[in-house]
Design an enzyme around this catalytic site. Structure first.
Site: not given
Ligand SMILES: [Mg+2]
Length: 400
Positions: A10, A112-113
């Site tokens: 993350d 973003d993960e």
């Molecule tokens: Mg994040």
């Protein structure tokens, strides 16, 4: 059988970090991660909201999705930077492409993960913790932004672990650590437990994940029906879901979900369909396409598959319009039986948008500012991997 090994990676504070990297690259002298700063939408438009905040801005009490005006009042020397979605998209690609080298079993969970399934690779990576640190440090050195890595035996625990102390950390949450690391946390922190469920649980005197883990299934059944066992399992760190995403055909976009428990409650199906609709509509907009066929796909607990579809008069890529159609499809096709798998499919994709007043919101003419807003909503939802921002019209429908 060996225990599974799942990583959840993350990016810490993605939008703000990515902007910080860009600014530094362009010769800016200040790292905006270290000052009171935010990424904000266009203030001249009414949708000027906080999209991301630095840790110091957070200390001033600034919250994501509040107005820039409100944020500035809390912190007069606040620095506001415009989002750069093109740059974010590039950084997101770098991030996901970098991760692909470690396993073919990778799930892009949001911009973003990502989840990576490393089960069965112990002959390649003899030490998973070392590998997690390598991934974390490589990303920082190569791209200039930091990540948290959660290491666990399933997706739920990996996701929970990456959310522990930030930034730039590796955390484990293996089966034998659930009690010590997860149980003391407040119930709101449990992955997939929304605000309304948390409130019900608090009202029942269940305030921590540990209290939920030890709660009486009978009591939970009364309040959560088919979801009770899922909640109980989650609180105990049990999750069997797999790191995979349905493959969509070229001229259609679809998402399906095998439900953890069979569901026959229409209201519960509506919630799942809402999430799925949001997901496929977002994918559609990313491709800059429109659809004219919407379908629901079912598999019941006898493994019979069926689907129902509608051809629209006008093309659309609007989440709320597509969700209206999905609800209609559910009304005319759901047989009231226990459902094991459900999904939404969008087909007959086209690049052309026919400029006509929508058949669903006849008095609400589409305009470009609505498109702009939808883009910001998409980015925010992508970033947080859920439905952070739900337009009021859908909130109403989703809860009704
Ligand atoms: Mg994040």
């Amino acid at each position: 059988m060996d225990k599974r090994i799942i990583f959840h990676i993350d990016v810490n504070n993605a939008f703000l970090s990515w902007s910080a990297v860009k600014l530094l690259k362009d010769g800016y002298k200040i790292d905006i991660r270290t000052i009171p700063s935010i990424i904000g939408g266009d203030e001249s438009k009414r949708h000027g909201i906080v999209l991301a905040k630095s840790p110091i801005a957070k200390k001033y009490g600034i919250k994501t999705a509040e107005t820039l005006y409100a944020a500035r009042k809390k912190c007069p020397n606040l620095k506001i930077y415009n989002p750069d979605y093109k740059w974010y998209y590039e950084q997101s690609l770098l991030f996901h492409n970098y991760l692909k080298q470690y396993s073919p079993n990778i799930l892009k969970y949001s911009v973003d993960e990502a989840f990576i399934d490393l089960t069965g690779t112990k002959y390649i990576y003899d030490d998973y913790i070392k590998l997690a640190y390598k991934i974390k440090d490589d990303i920082k050195n190569l791209f200039g932004f930091t990540v948290n890595v959660g290491v666990a035996n399933n997706m739920l625990c990996a996701k929970m672990a990456s959310d522990f102390l930030k930034p730039d950390r590796v955390h484990t949450l293996f089966e034998d650590e659930v009690k010590t690391k997860m149980w003391p946390l407040p119930i709101e922190d449990l992955f997939m437990v929304g605000k309304s469920s948390s409130k019900v649980l608090r009202d029942l005197g269940i305030n921590t994940i540990g209290e939920l883990a030890n709660a009486d299934l009978g009591v939970l059944n009364k309040h959560f029906k088919n979801r009770a066992q899922f909640l109980l399992d989650s609180a105990n760190g049990i999750d069997y879901s797999k790191v995979e995403k349905s493959i969509s055909k070229t001229e259609s976009i679809s998402t399906t979900e095998t439900l953890i428990k069979d569901i026959s409650d229409k209201e519960e199906l509506k919630d799942i369909l809402f999430r799925q609709t949001d997901d496929v509509a977002r994918q559609l907009r990313k491709k800059e396409k429109y659809c004219s066929v919407v379908a629901i796909i079912y598999k019941n607990n006898n493994f019979e598959s069926y689907s129902k579809q509608i051809k629209l008069e006008n093309v659309t890529n609007s989440t709320s319009e597509i969700y209206d159609v999905v609800l209609h499809l559910l009304d005319i096709s759901f047989r009231g039986e226990a459902i094991r798998l459900i999904g939404v499919r969008l087909a007959d994709l086209s690049a052309n948008r026919v400029e006509q007043v929508s058949i669903f919101d006849s008095d609400e003419k589409k305009d470009s500012s609505n498109d702009e807003f939808q883009k910001i909503v998409d980015s925010l939802n992508d970033k947080f991997g859920g439905n952070v921002v739900v337009p009021a019209v859908m909130k109403k429908k989703n809860n009704s």
